[in-house]
Design an enzyme around this catalytic site. Structure first.
Site, mmCIF file in Angstrom:
data_model
loop_
_atom_site.group_PDB
_atom_site.id
_atom_site.type_symbol
_atom_site.label_atom_id
_atom_site.label_comp_id
_atom_site.label_asym_id
_atom_site.label_seq_id
_atom_site.Cartn_x
_atom_site.Cartn_y
_atom_site.Cartn_z
ATOM 1 N N CYS A 82 12.978 24.809 33.291
ATOM 2 C CA CYS A 82 13.910 23.775 32.829
ATOM 3 C C CYS A 82 15.009 24.473 32.019
ATOM 4 O O CYS A 82 14.714 25.312 31.157
ATOM 5 C CB CYS A 82 13.201 22.745 31.967
ATOM 6 S SG CYS A 82 11.888 21.867 32.836
ATOM 7 N N CYS A 122 14.941 24.665 28.059
ATOM 8 C CA CYS A 122 13.690 25.042 27.384
ATOM 9 C C CYS A 122 13.538 26.558 27.315
ATOM 10 O O CYS A 122 13.644 27.254 28.312
ATOM 11 C CB CYS A 122 12.508 24.432 28.116
ATOM 12 S SG CYS A 122 10.910 24.929 27.440
HETATM 13 N N1 SAH Z 1 5.515 21.446 30.706
HETATM 14 C C1 SAH Z 1 5.119 20.224 30.060
HETATM 15 C C2 SAH Z 1 4.649 20.452 28.648
HETATM 16 C C3 SAH Z 1 5.705 20.880 27.665
HETATM 17 S S1 SAH Z 1 5.966 19.573 26.560
HETATM 18 C C4 SAH Z 1 6.259 19.233 30.136
HETATM 19 O O1 SAH Z 1 7.312 19.590 30.648
HETATM 20 O O2 SAH Z 1 6.084 18.070 29.756
HETATM 21 C C5 SAH Z 1 7.383 20.060 25.692
HETATM 22 C C6 SAH Z 1 8.404 18.966 25.661
HETATM 23 O O3 SAH Z 1 9.566 19.437 24.951
HETATM 24 C C7 SAH Z 1 8.858 18.583 27.039
HETATM 25 O O4 SAH Z 1 9.134 17.227 27.110
HETATM 26 C C8 SAH Z 1 10.117 19.402 27.155
HETATM 27 O O5 SAH Z 1 10.946 18.924 28.152
HETATM 28 C C9 SAH Z 1 10.701 19.262 25.771
HETATM 29 N N2 SAH Z 1 11.702 20.288 25.469
HETATM 30 C C10 SAH Z 1 11.882 21.475 26.103
HETATM 31 N N3 SAH Z 1 12.910 22.155 25.576
HETATM 32 C C11 SAH Z 1 13.395 21.382 24.578
HETATM 33 C C12 SAH Z 1 14.455 21.569 23.638
HETATM 34 N N4 SAH Z 1 15.192 22.669 23.640
HETATM 35 N N5 SAH Z 1 14.657 20.576 22.741
HETATM 36 C C13 SAH Z 1 13.880 19.477 22.722
HETATM 37 N N6 SAH Z 1 12.869 19.256 23.580
HETATM 38 C C14 SAH Z 1 12.633 20.205 24.501
#
Ligand code: SAH
Length: 362
Positions: free
Chosen positions: A127, A130
């Protein structure tokens, strides 16, 4: 017959100690079944530090177990940092093969303490917003490596007279890409003879892997499900979440509907607020349309800065305006409070910074 939590734990401990499995371990030590239960309970329920300290075991058994490297811990804390407000603690743990993962303890005001645990070292889903996803994937964690992150913080809290009240699978990795180990970890967390955390206090978050959502639906357990949606249209979602090219929103939402129908449980949708990407009124209306009339709850997540993502977070006033559109459409929402930004412990910031990964070395 499905494997019990104790069997999962013992098999792992026996293999770590160099045995072919539990049977070989038991034969070698001539251990009675109740001794095995004592070991398991000491590690997972009483949270005893290690086998040498399990006083119900005869001294010679303890000594011999210690000599063969029978250990309770499968992960070793390397760096533990606390945020300046004292509410968030991040642990960086080394696995037996040198790989690293992170887990985060959040002590909210009141009695709620949540541990956010990792299911993989790194993540393959890339993503764009992330940090874990940008750093790449290393490997799946075992059930006990996952469970031990919670055990570590449970022990730390116990020394301060506190307990874990919630566990979320929202750390590094995609839990549903490591489905079996994650479900075994849930068994370990939940076992009333062991760790004893209720299913309803556990949440699994997924990037949206449809076959596994279907499998999870069939488990029919009360563990909470969260979906990282982050965009209401395929064009938008595919532009920053590569997984959407495989599982489109329509297919994902159908799997979610079936989940709610069969389990009668609410789904939480995570939506990270990215400036000028997914935070306009039209996106809010499209999201409301997807959510309306279902047992769904939207968690709006303020974006946390990550080193290589080119994105910016939405300003607070815009988040509120976006939320108002959902409110007006009757969609329940909350805005997630960021925790631990100063120690890179907030959502999307976990990347185990001490070692460069393959991708970083290119
Ligand atoms: N892979 C799983 C578990 C990770 S959960 C998933 O995608 O749901 C972590 C959460 O934080 C996810 O909803 C992800 O999309 C979110 N996230 C990732 N990067 C982020 C960022 N830079 N700021 C805020 N939320 C973020």
């Amino acid at each position: 017959m499905s494997t019990t939590a104790q069997e999962v734990w013992l098999e792992d401990a026996a293999r770590k100690a160099g045995f072919g499995g539990t049977a070989e371990f038991v034969a070698d030590y001539s251990l009675k079944p109740y001794r095995l239960s004592q070991l398991y309970r000491a590690a997972t329920k009483e949270l005893v530090e290690d086998v040498e300290r399990v006083t119900v075991l005869p001294a010679d058994v303890r000594r011999r177990l210690g000599e063969t490297n029978f250990r309770f811990e499968s992960i070793e804390p390397v760096v533990v940092q606390r945020s300046s407000d004292g509410q968030t603690t991040k642990g960086l743990f080394r696995l037996h093969d040198g790989n690293e993962v992170e887990a985060v303890l959040m002590e909210h005001w009141g009695d709620r303490t949540t541990v956010c645990i990792s299911s993989q070292s790194g993540c393959a889903y890339a993503c764009a917003f992330c940090s874990t996803g940008q750093a790449g994937y290393t490997r799946n964690l075992s059930a006990v490596e996952i469970f031990d992150q919670a055990r570590y913080f449970a022990r730390e809290l116990k020394s301060r007279g506190k307990k874990i009240t919630n566990v979320v699978f929202m750390g590094q990795g995609e839990p549903f890409a490591n489905y079996d180990a994650v479900m075994d970890a849930v068994r370990l967390l939940n076992d009333p003879n062991g760790f004893g955390l209720g299913h309803r206090h556990i949440t699994i978050s997924t990037v949206g892997l449809v076959p596994q959502i279907e499998r999870f639906t069939a488990e029919n357990i009360q563990v909470n499900l969260a979906i990282s949606l982050h965009a209401p249209t395929d064009a938008q979602r595919s532009s920053f979440m590569p997984v959407n090219r495989k599982f489109k929103i329509g297919e994902l939402m159908r799997a979610c509907e079936t989940y709610v129908e069969k389990t009668r449980r609410k789904i939480f949708f995570e939506y990270v607020m990215l400036e000028n990407v997914n935070d306009d009124d039209e996106s809010a209306r499209a999201l409301a349309k997807l959510m309306r009339g279902h047992l769904y709850h939207v968690n709006l997540i303020p974006y946390n800065a990550t080193p290589d993502a080119p994105m910016r977070g939405t300003a607070e006033a815009r988040i509120r305006a976006f939320q108002r559109i959902l409110d007006d459409a009757g969609v329940p929402t909350t805005v997630r409070t960021p925790m631990g930004r100063d120690i890179a412990a907030a959502c999307g910031q976990l990347r185990a910074q001490t070692q460069p990964r393959a991708k970083a070395a290119l």
